[in-house]
Design an enzyme around this catalytic site. Structure first.
Site, PDB file in Angstrom:
ATOM      1  N   HIS A  93      -3.245  -5.368   1.548  1.00 18.82           N
ATOM      2  CA  HIS A  93      -2.561  -5.635   2.816  1.00 18.82           C
ATOM      3  C   HIS A  93      -2.575  -7.126   3.121  1.00 18.82           C
ATOM      4  O   HIS A  93      -3.444  -7.607   3.854  1.00 18.82           O
ATOM      5  CB  HIS A  93      -3.260  -4.879   3.957  1.00 18.82           C
ATOM      6  CG  HIS A  93      -3.106  -3.410   3.898  1.00 18.82           C
ATOM      7  ND1 HIS A  93      -2.073  -2.749   4.523  1.00 18.82           N
ATOM      8  CD2 HIS A  93      -3.850  -2.464   3.271  1.00 18.82           C
ATOM      9  CE1 HIS A  93      -2.189  -1.446   4.298  1.00 18.82           C
ATOM     10  NE2 HIS A  93      -3.252  -1.255   3.535  1.00 18.82           N
ATOM     11  N   CYS A 131       0.834  -1.204   0.000  1.00 20.17           N
ATOM     12  CA  CYS A 131       0.000   0.000   0.000  1.00 20.17           C
ATOM     13  C   CYS A 131       0.875   1.263   0.000  1.00 20.17           C
ATOM     14  O   CYS A 131       1.427   1.626  -1.030  1.00 20.17           O
ATOM     15  CB  CYS A 131      -0.994  -0.054   1.160  1.00 20.17           C
ATOM     16  SG  CYS A 131      -2.410   1.049   0.968  1.00 20.17           S
ATOM     17  N   GLU A 178      -0.800  -8.686   5.098  1.00 24.29           N
ATOM     18  CA  GLU A 178      -0.527  -8.892   6.527  1.00 24.29           C
ATOM     19  C   GLU A 178      -1.797  -8.893   7.366  1.00 24.29           C
ATOM     20  O   GLU A 178      -1.765  -9.276   8.541  1.00 24.29           O
ATOM     21  CB  GLU A 178       0.460  -7.828   7.045  1.00 24.29           C
ATOM     22  CG  GLU A 178      -0.108  -6.442   7.215  1.00 24.29           C
ATOM     23  CD  GLU A 178      -0.220  -5.611   5.941  1.00 24.29           C
ATOM     24  OE1 GLU A 178      -0.546  -4.407   6.062  1.00 24.29           O
ATOM     25  OE2 GLU A 178      -0.002  -6.135   4.829  1.00 24.29           O
TER      26      GLU A 178
END
Length: 189
Positions: A169, A79, A171
């Site tokens: 994202h 991002c 994660e």
């Protein structure tokens, strides 16, 4: 193997948790002296690209990180990290690390209310969960850039040599596939 995670702002803790899941040692990079430690790859997390860029300059870290990348250090930007690595930002006069031959558009999907989850392919991986939060996307890539993923016709993941970027994202999903892809880049180094 040790991965440095830029920890100035954004989702750095979540990246460290993903690395822990993969049994990869990591540490947080918060000041210029941290860049002198021995590490094999760097993650630049999502967050606010303008804020992270300002902090990189204020803490005198921008040029050192750029040198590490230009000297072949593997890097993964998610991002805001993708924006920081982009050679061109379509809707901004700012330029940060500018090491990857991509042109990105900030907040391409709109504001916070435009955030969404979806599934799409990532390289050879089908149905990868993806979380987009005020996400950019890639408008254009240079000849050495390999497109890894598209969502609704927009490029949302790409790789140029040892540089990996995602608009989304990984994660935040619990799926380690993208982080494993980055670890494979580091191990191949």
């Amino acid at each position: 193997m040790t991965i440095g995670v830029l920890a100035l702002q954004g989702a750095f803790i979540e990246h460290r948790k993903m690395l822990d899941t993969l049994n990869v040692t990591s540490f947080e990079i918060r000041k210029k002296e941290d860049l002198t430690k021995s590490f094999d790859g760097l993650i630049i997390p999502g967050g606010e690209s303008t804020t992270i860029g300002k902090l990189l300059n204020d803490l005198d870290m921008m040029n050192t990180i750029r040198e590490h990348i230009n000297n072949g250090m593997p890097v993964f930007g998610t991002c805001a990290g993708m924006i920081l690595l982009a050679r061109n930002i379509v809707n901004s006069d700012n330029q940060y690390l500018a090491t990857m031959d991509i042109s990105v558009q900030r907040n391409a999907y709109g504001r916070q209310l435009g955030s969404f989850n979806t599934e799409a392919s990532f390289g050879d991986i089908a149905n990868l969960p993806m979380t987009f939060i005020r996400a950019p996307y890639i408008n254009d890539v240079g000849g050495a850039v390999k497109v890894l993923s598209r969502v609704n016709g927009h490029i949302v993941a790409a790789q140029q040599g040892k540089q990996l970027v995602t608009s989304f994202h990984p994660e935040l999903t619990g799926n380690t596939a993208v982080h494993r892809h980055f670890i494979n880049i580091v191990e191949a180094d």
